[in-house]
Structures are given as C-alpha cells and as structure tokens.
Write a protein that holds these residues in place. Structure first.
Motif, PDB file in Angstrom:
ATOM      1  N   ALA A 102       0.846  -1.195   0.000  1.00  0.00           N
ATOM      2  CA  ALA A 102       0.000   0.000   0.000  1.00  0.00           C
ATOM      3  C   ALA A 102       0.881   1.246   0.000  1.00  0.00           C
ATOM      4  CB  ALA A 102      -0.926  -0.005   1.207  1.00  0.00           C
ATOM      5  N   ARG A 103       1.936   1.225   0.808  1.00  0.00           N
ATOM      6  CA  ARG A 103       2.866   2.368   0.822  1.00  0.00           C
ATOM      7  C   ARG A 103       3.530   2.533  -0.540  1.00  0.00           C
ATOM      8  NH1 ARG A 103       4.354  -0.004   5.861  1.00  0.00           N
ATOM      9  NH2 ARG A 103       3.520   1.179   7.618  1.00  0.00           N
ATOM     10  N   SER A 104       3.944   1.397  -1.126  1.00  0.00           N
ATOM     11  CA  SER A 104       4.672   1.490  -2.394  1.00  0.00           C
ATOM     12  C   SER A 104       3.793   2.053  -3.510  1.00  0.00           C
ATOM     13  CB  SER A 104       5.217   0.115  -2.800  1.00  0.00           C
ATOM     14  OG  SER A 104       4.188  -0.739  -3.243  1.00  0.00           O
ATOM     15  N   LYS A 105       2.473   1.895  -3.384  1.00  0.00           N
ATOM     16  CA  LYS A 105       1.549   2.404  -4.393  1.00  0.00           C
ATOM     17  C   LYS A 105       0.846   3.689  -3.939  1.00  0.00           C
ATOM     18  CE  LYS A 105       0.645  -2.092  -6.513  1.00  0.00           C
ATOM     19  NZ  LYS A 105       1.161  -1.706  -7.846  1.00  0.00           N
ATOM     20  N   SER A 106       1.269   4.215  -2.788  1.00  0.00           N
ATOM     21  CA  SER A 106       0.682   5.447  -2.237  1.00  0.00           C
ATOM     22  C   SER A 106      -0.826   5.323  -2.040  1.00  0.00           C
ATOM     23  CB  SER A 106       1.004   6.649  -3.144  1.00  0.00           C
ATOM     24  OG  SER A 106       2.402   6.839  -3.254  1.00  0.00           O
ATOM     25  N   LEU A 107      -1.272   4.146  -1.632  1.00  0.00           N
ATOM     26  CA  LEU A 107      -2.689   3.924  -1.367  1.00  0.00           C
ATOM     27  C   LEU A 107      -2.962   4.039   0.126  1.00  0.00           C
ATOM     28  CD1 LEU A 107      -3.765   0.819  -3.505  1.00  0.00           C
ATOM     29  CD2 LEU A 107      -4.689   3.120  -3.653  1.00  0.00           C
ATOM     30  N   PRO A 108      -3.967   4.809   0.537  1.00  0.00           N
ATOM     31  CA  PRO A 108      -4.329   4.797   1.957  1.00  0.00           C
ATOM     32  C   PRO A 108      -4.853   3.411   2.329  1.00  0.00           C
ATOM     33  CG  PRO A 108      -5.965   6.018   0.682  1.00  0.00           C
ATOM     34  CD  PRO A 108      -4.826   5.710  -0.250  1.00  0.00           C
ATOM     35  N   ALA A 109      -4.512   2.952   3.507  1.00  0.00           N
ATOM     36  CA  ALA A 109      -4.961   1.632   3.946  1.00  0.00           C
ATOM     37  C   ALA A 109      -5.145   1.628   5.453  1.00  0.00           C
ATOM     38  CB  ALA A 109      -3.953   0.557   3.532  1.00  0.00           C
ATOM     39  N   VAL A 110      -6.072   0.799   5.910  1.00  0.00           N
ATOM     40  CA  VAL A 110      -6.227   0.524   7.336  1.00  0.00           C
ATOM     41  C   VAL A 110      -6.253  -0.990   7.471  1.00  0.00           C
ATOM     42  CG1 VAL A 110      -7.609   0.841   9.407  1.00  0.00           C
ATOM     43  CG2 VAL A 110      -7.558   2.640   7.678  1.00  0.00           C
ATOM     44  N   VAL A 111      -5.287  -1.546   8.200  1.00  0.00           N
ATOM     45  CA  VAL A 111      -5.165  -2.998   8.341  1.00  0.00           C
ATOM     46  C   VAL A 111      -5.480  -3.408   9.774  1.00  0.00           C
ATOM     47  CG1 VAL A 111      -3.456  -3.118   6.495  1.00  0.00           C
ATOM     48  CG2 VAL A 111      -2.689  -2.856   8.843  1.00  0.00           C
ATOM     49  N   GLY A 112      -5.718  -4.693   9.963  1.00  0.00           N
ATOM     50  CA  GLY A 112      -6.031  -5.190  11.297  1.00  0.00           C
ATOM     51  C   GLY A 112      -7.348  -4.666  11.838  1.00  0.00           C
ATOM     52  N   VAL A 113      -8.347  -4.466  10.971  1.00  0.00           N
ATOM     53  CA  VAL A 113      -9.657  -3.954  11.390  1.00  0.00           C
ATOM     54  C   VAL A 113     -10.543  -5.142  11.772  1.00  0.00           C
ATOM     55  CG1 VAL A 113     -11.626  -2.511  10.780  1.00  0.00           C
ATOM     56  CG2 VAL A 113      -9.379  -2.039   9.771  1.00  0.00           C
ATOM     57  N   VAL A 114     -10.581  -5.458  13.038  1.00  0.00           N
ATOM     58  CA  VAL A 114     -11.306  -6.634  13.512  1.00  0.00           C
ATOM     59  C   VAL A 114     -12.800  -6.486  13.227  1.00  0.00           C
ATOM     60  CG1 VAL A 114     -11.875  -8.035  15.529  1.00  0.00           C
ATOM     61  CG2 VAL A 114      -9.582  -7.057  15.296  1.00  0.00           C
ATOM     62  N   GLY A 115     -13.390  -7.507  12.593  1.00  0.00           N
ATOM     63  CA  GLY A 115     -14.830  -7.518  12.336  1.00  0.00           C
ATOM     64  C   GLY A 115     -15.289  -6.795  11.101  1.00  0.00           C
ATOM     65  N   VAL A 116     -14.378  -6.259  10.299  1.00  0.00           N
ATOM     66  CA  VAL A 116     -14.803  -5.444   9.154  1.00  0.00           C
ATOM     67  C   VAL A 116     -15.548  -6.271   8.106  1.00  0.00           C
ATOM     68  CG1 VAL A 116     -12.637  -5.694   7.853  1.00  0.00           C
ATOM     69  CG2 VAL A 116     -14.068  -3.658   7.516  1.00  0.00           C
ATOM     70  N   LEU A 117     -15.193  -7.534   7.946  1.00  0.00           N
ATOM     71  CA  LEU A 117     -15.854  -8.341   6.920  1.00  0.00           C
ATOM     72  C   LEU A 117     -17.332  -8.555   7.228  1.00  0.00           C
ATOM     73  CD1 LEU A 117     -13.090 -10.989   6.162  1.00  0.00           C
ATOM     74  CD2 LEU A 117     -13.860  -9.142   4.681  1.00  0.00           C
ATOM     75  N   ASP A 118     -17.655  -8.659   8.505  1.00  0.00           N
ATOM     76  CA  ASP A 118     -19.064  -8.824   8.894  1.00  0.00           C
ATOM     77  C   ASP A 118     -19.791  -7.485   8.952  1.00  0.00           C
ATOM     78  OD1 ASP A 118     -18.819 -11.576   9.165  1.00  0.00           O
ATOM     79  OD2 ASP A 118     -18.167 -11.430  11.253  1.00  0.00           O
ATOM     80  N   ALA A 119     -19.027  -6.406   9.148  1.00  0.00           N
ATOM     81  CA  ALA A 119     -19.655  -5.097   9.377  1.00  0.00           C
ATOM     82  C   ALA A 119     -20.025  -4.363   8.095  1.00  0.00           C
ATOM     83  CB  ALA A 119     -18.731  -4.216  10.220  1.00  0.00           C
ATOM     84  N   VAL A 120     -19.373  -4.698   6.975  1.00  0.00           N
ATOM     85  CA  VAL A 120     -19.640  -3.966   5.739  1.00  0.00           C
ATOM     86  C   VAL A 120     -20.166  -4.901   4.659  1.00  0.00           C
ATOM     87  CG1 VAL A 120     -17.827  -2.294   6.265  1.00  0.00           C
ATOM     88  CG2 VAL A 120     -17.304  -4.244   4.803  1.00  0.00           C
ATOM     89  N   ALA A 121     -20.839  -4.310   3.688  1.00  0.00           N
ATOM     90  CA  ALA A 121     -21.392  -5.065   2.565  1.00  0.00           C
ATOM     91  C   ALA A 121     -20.964  -4.416   1.261  1.00  0.00           C
ATOM     92  CB  ALA A 121     -22.912  -5.101   2.661  1.00  0.00           C
ATOM     93  N   ASP A 122     -20.977  -5.198   0.198  1.00  0.00           N
ATOM     94  CA  ASP A 122     -20.659  -4.642  -1.119  1.00  0.00           C
ATOM     95  C   ASP A 122     -21.582  -3.472  -1.430  1.00  0.00           C
ATOM     96  OD1 ASP A 122     -18.501  -6.116  -2.211  1.00  0.00           O
ATOM     97  OD2 ASP A 122     -19.811  -7.834  -2.515  1.00  0.00           O
ATOM     98  N   GLY A 123     -21.007  -2.381  -1.921  1.00  0.00           N
ATOM     99  CA  GLY A 123     -21.789  -1.217  -2.284  1.00  0.00           C
ATOM    100  C   GLY A 123     -22.033  -0.231  -1.155  1.00  0.00           C
ATOM    101  N   GLN A 124     -21.599  -0.588   0.057  1.00  0.00           N
ATOM    102  CA  GLN A 124     -21.801   0.317   1.200  1.00  0.00           C
ATOM    103  C   GLN A 124     -20.772   1.446   1.149  1.00  0.00           C
ATOM    104  OE1 GLN A 124     -21.682  -1.699   4.962  1.00  0.00           O
ATOM    105  NE2 GLN A 124     -22.152   0.129   6.165  1.00  0.00           N
ATOM    106  N   LEU A 125     -21.198   2.664   1.409  1.00  0.00           N
ATOM    107  CA  LEU A 125     -20.301   3.815   1.381  1.00  0.00           C
ATOM    108  C   LEU A 125     -19.484   3.887   2.670  1.00  0.00           C
ATOM    109  CD1 LEU A 125     -19.456   6.379  -0.205  1.00  0.00           C
ATOM    110  CD2 LEU A 125     -21.252   7.607   1.029  1.00  0.00           C
TER     111      LEU A 125
END
Length: 548
Positions: A189-212
């Motif tokens: 992510a750093r090498s491509k200058s992309l913002p990222a947040v890693v180690g976000v516990v529970g994110v897969l259950d908390a978000v859905a495709d198309g959610q802002l």
C-alpha cells in the motif's frame, strides 16, 4: 455514523463504495485418485509452472517492492520440495487437487511455527496453493474483482499477486481484517501510495458490497455510512494531499530552513531509478539480503562488488547507507546458521550470525570497499541487531581494517538505546530501524495480527528510546537517522525530527508526502510535538496529542 478502528498506513483518505474480495476456493474433496499417479504428477507440475510464469509476469509488470514480493511467491510455486511432497501424496492415493493443497498446507504450517519473517510467508503460500488448485480445476484464480467505478477494497488479507496488480485508477483505498503495519498489504500500500487501514477486527461482517465508507489512514478508521458533508470533506482533503504529493521536488527541510535529508530504502539495484525519480537525496537503507536469500552458498566477492557498484553509481556524490546481511534465525541460510532455534526472533541473527561466520562478513565488507573505490557515492556501512558497545567496537574495527570510511550501527534492540552514549563514542553513525525496535520494545511479533495494536512506533516507550539515541548522537556530534517504516508516516516523521533524527529514510513513494509535511513546521514546533508524544501513555494518545 459509526467507525471501525485498525492500524493506518500512510496519511491518505478516501470515500467510496465497498468492494469485497470473493471467498477463496473451497478445499478439494477427499475423493481417491482415479487416474495414473505419474500422469497426475505431470499435471500438477504443469500447473505449478504456469502459476510461477504468471507470477513472474506480474512481477515484471509491477516493479519495485511488489516485484520482489511476487518473485518470491513464484519461487514458492517452483520449490522442488513441494513437488516431491505432492508425488508422495499421489502415490498413496490422494487426488491431484488434494495432494497439492495438503502439500502447501504442510509447508505453510511449518513456516507459521517458525514465526517472524517466515510466518509472514505463510499467507503467500495460501495464495499460491489457491492458484495451483484453480489451474487444476480449470477455473479462474480468486482475485480482485473488476469494477467500472472507484471502490474501497475490503478483504481478510491481500496476497502479493492481488496488491501488486491493483487497478490504481479505481482502487482508492485498502481495508483488511488481518495484518499489521509491516504486513505485505501495508508495505505494498505504501509502495503504491494507497491509503490503507489494516487489522480492522470484524470489518468483513460489518460492511457489505456497495456500502459507502470513508477510509482515513491518518486516523486509522473506517467510517460507515458517512453523511454528505463528511464525504465532501474527505474528497477535499484527498485532493489537497494529491496536490502536495505532486509539488516540485526539493531537498527535505523544515519551515525554518533546517535541513532534513530524505533518503530511500532500496532492496536492489532495480529500485535505484525509482528512488532517484522520487527525489531521494540518497539511500538510507540498502538491504543486501537479495544476494543471499535462496542461495546454497554465499555469493563471491566479485558478484557482490558488481551488485553494490550498480546501486552506488546511481547516487554519485550522495549518501548511501548499506546494511550488511541481516539473516539467520527468522531468515535462515544454511551456509550461515542451520541450527534449530526455539525462539528464532531472539536467536543467532544479524551481527551475531555474521560474527559466528566471520569470513562471510569479511567478504561482504571487502566487496563494499571495492564498490566504494569504484564509485563517487558517499558510502556508509552498518550492521544489524547491534546490542552494545562491544559489538559496535568489533564491527567498526573490522570495517575500518577492510578499508571502509564510515562504519555504524543499526539500532533495533532496546539495549543499544540504553547504552547510546557508549555506542556513539565508537560508531561513526547510528540508524534506527523502527520496525524491529518496536517489536522488541513491545514484545509483539511484528507479523502477528493479534498483537497488531502493540506494533506501533507511536508508542511512547519506543519514542523515548529514539530520543535517547537522538540525544546521544547530538552530544557526540554523530548523525542519527531513521530507516524504519515509521519515517514514512508524515506526522511521525515530524516527531522523529523533534526527537533528534538527523535524516529520514523510507519507501520512495512516501517521500513527497513527508517532504510536504516537514515544510509545515519549524524545528521548535517539531520538538514541541515530540514532547507531547513522549508525555502520552499510549500510541493512540500520542497520535491524538500531536494531531490536536
């Protein structure tokens, strides 16, 4: 508007709809082998070759850090030990998919048990296994789905082949449930200058495709269902940061004119052109492991001289800091140390391993001296994992004996900070490796997602050690640089300068943002921010104290 927290990578921000990585392939069935074992062995061999070729092609297209990661994954697909294991499983009746799957699983479990650097490779093996099984099934390998509009990619973790070939026109940010600040997702992510947040516990259950969502790497948060005003503000901040990153290249400096050289971390001669293009004022960390890892014997003096000369020639008249071989234990080399160690992170590694095999160290220092004589670069050489004055004296004396002009120590172990006044009396310079310094200070494996919250260089315990080193360097009139990934965080870069860092080295892609941030503060203001961070009781409080 609720938010999830994790470890932010970079300072960027982005607002977009979520696109989740598809689930991995289902495990193969236990159905017994129905074909000839020899024919199935050839089929698996062909699949392995195809996967390796595909990964190497992706590597050539990606370049930089991503290229090295993908080439390492391709080597995993070509490992003869894997093919031998597959054949033995076929011979006892396993079907081809099951044999390949279980062979990689056994290798993965072995690496996981080793911990540290090798455990991080386990994720890469899972991706290679998925690709091999997909070839055998005749189906597409799991990967990043296509999209006609910008998106935030959310995944459990990202394999090197995924992050290396992202569509940067559409991918605005990365979010993963697993991983830490030094995982491959974070590095790429750093090498491509992309913002990222890693180690976000529970994110897969908390978000859905198309959610802002709004991904704020600076705050380490993922805001769910933001309002229009927040989305507009995020867009304005993103535009401002992109403009700052594209500003004309100048030398690193503070608002009051205080010089802070901005250097690049490089892994081989292939990285040098990108570093020069990004405006690096030299090299703050040249990792030499690429010549040794995967080899059955140490490269010759002649081979090493040619490789080092290639890098030094790219920086005439500029500073190039070379780290001698950092291997042993968590990055095992049979010709350096093949002994089993129960706790490899605390084993025979770095200067300890080199001292036990001094001829390998002598050959490397000789090659560096040859490269120094053949170029116009300003060469500085340091040893990893230096613990005290005695180890410093040993390495400095050997380097000077073999003709090196500037010999220093890498600060990654807390003891060197405690004894910084003694070490700076002997070393020509000190360079702080914040990745390992954080790991050892906090007793938290930097590759282990479950302790990612502790793998944070913002922690006051780590910052106090940095200050001890900075103060000792100032008292002795010796430079103290920072070459860990902490220097790539613009806000933390300011704090590091306030703590006494005289130069900063980072991924080339981070230089523009760090340069822009340094220009917003004077040295006095940097020291004030450092003091606030030191007075905090946690990494989160230190960040908050500085940002407020």
């Amino acid at each position: 508007m609720s938010a999830l927290s994790g470890v932010g990578v970079g300072r960027g921000i982005a607002a977009a709809k979520v696109l989740k990585m598809p689930e991995p392939l289902a495990p193969p069935s236990d159905e017994p082998l129905a074909a000839d074992a020899g024919a199935e062995h050839q089929r698996v061999q062909a699949a392995l070759t195809e996967v390796a070729d595909d990964l190497n092609a992706r590597a050539a297209a990606a370049g930089g850090d991503a290229q090295q990661v993908l080439e390492a994954a391709a080597l995993m697909a070509q490992d003869p030990a894997i093919l031998d294991d597959v054949r033995s499983r076929l011979d006892v009746g396993a079907n081809a998919e099951k044999a390949a799957w279980d062979a990689y699983a056994a290798f993965r479990d072995m690496l996981t048990q080793m911990g540290g650097y090798m455990a991080e490779r386990a994720t890469d093996l899972d991706d290679v296994a998925q690709r091999v099984v997909a070839r055998l099934r005749g189906v597409p390998a799991p990967g990043v789905p296509a999209s006609d509009e910008p998106f935030v990619l959310v995944a459990r973790d990202l394999a090197p082949a995924d992050t290396a070939t992202l569509d940067l026109e559409q991918t605005l940010a990365l979010v993963t449930e697993d991983g830490g600040p030094t995982s491959h997702t974070a590095i790429l992510a750093r090498s491509k200058s992309l913002p990222a947040v890693v180690g976000v516990v529970g994110v897969l259950d908390a978000v859905a495709d198309g959610q802002l969502v709004i991904v704020d790497a600076k705050a380490g948060t993922v805001a769910l269902d933001p309002d229009d005003a927040s989305v507009t503000a995020a867009g304005a901040e993103r535009a401002s940061r992109l403009a700052a990153a594209s500003a004309p290249i100048t030398d690193g400096a503070l608002a009051d004119g205080t010089k802070v050289p901005l250097l690049a971390n490089v892994g081989s001669g292939k990285d040098a052109p990108g570093a020069v293009e990004a405006g690096a004022e030299g090299v703050g960390l040249f990792r030499t492991e690429f010549l040794f890892l995967g080899a059955s014997a140490a490269p010759s003096v002649e081979e090493q001289t040619a490789a080092y000369t290639e890098v030094l020639r790219a920086f005439p008249g500029k500073k190039v800091v070379v780290r001698v071989l950092d291997a042993g234990a968590d990055k095992p080399l049979s010709f350096l140390n093949d002994a089993h160690e129960e706790n490899p992170a605390l084993g025979l590694r770095g200067i300890r391993a080199l001292r036990a095999s001094e001829q390998i160290l002598r050959d490397q220092l000789t090659a560096l001296a040859n490269a120094q004589a053949a170029t116009e670069a300003e060469l500085h050489v340091m040893a990893p994992m230096i613990a005290d004055r005695e180890e410093t004296e040993y390495f400095v004396a050997l380097g000077k004996e073999l003709g090196l002009a500037s010999v220093g120590a890498m600060a990654e172990v807390p003891s060197i900070a405690v004894l910084a006044d003694q070490v700076t009396e002997v070393a020509d310079f000190v360079s702080i490796g914040t990745n390992d310094l954080t790991q050892y200070t906090m007793a938290a494996d930097r590759q282990l997602g479950s302790v990612a919250a502790l793998q944070d260089p913002w922690h006051p315990a780590v910052l106090r050690l940095v200050k001890m080193l900075g103060d000792a360097g100032a008292a002795a009139g010796k430079p103290v640089g920072v070459c860990g990934e902490a220097a790539a965080d613009p806000a933390l870069a300011v704090v590091l300068v306030g703590l006494g860092a005289t130069s900063l080295s980072m991924s080339a892609s981070a230089i523009a943002e760090v340069r822009a941030e340094l220009l917003t503060v004077t040295l006095e203001q940097a020291k004030e921010r450092a003091a606030r961070a030191l007075a905090a009781s946690s990494a989160a409080q230190a960040r908050q104290a500085v940002s407020s």
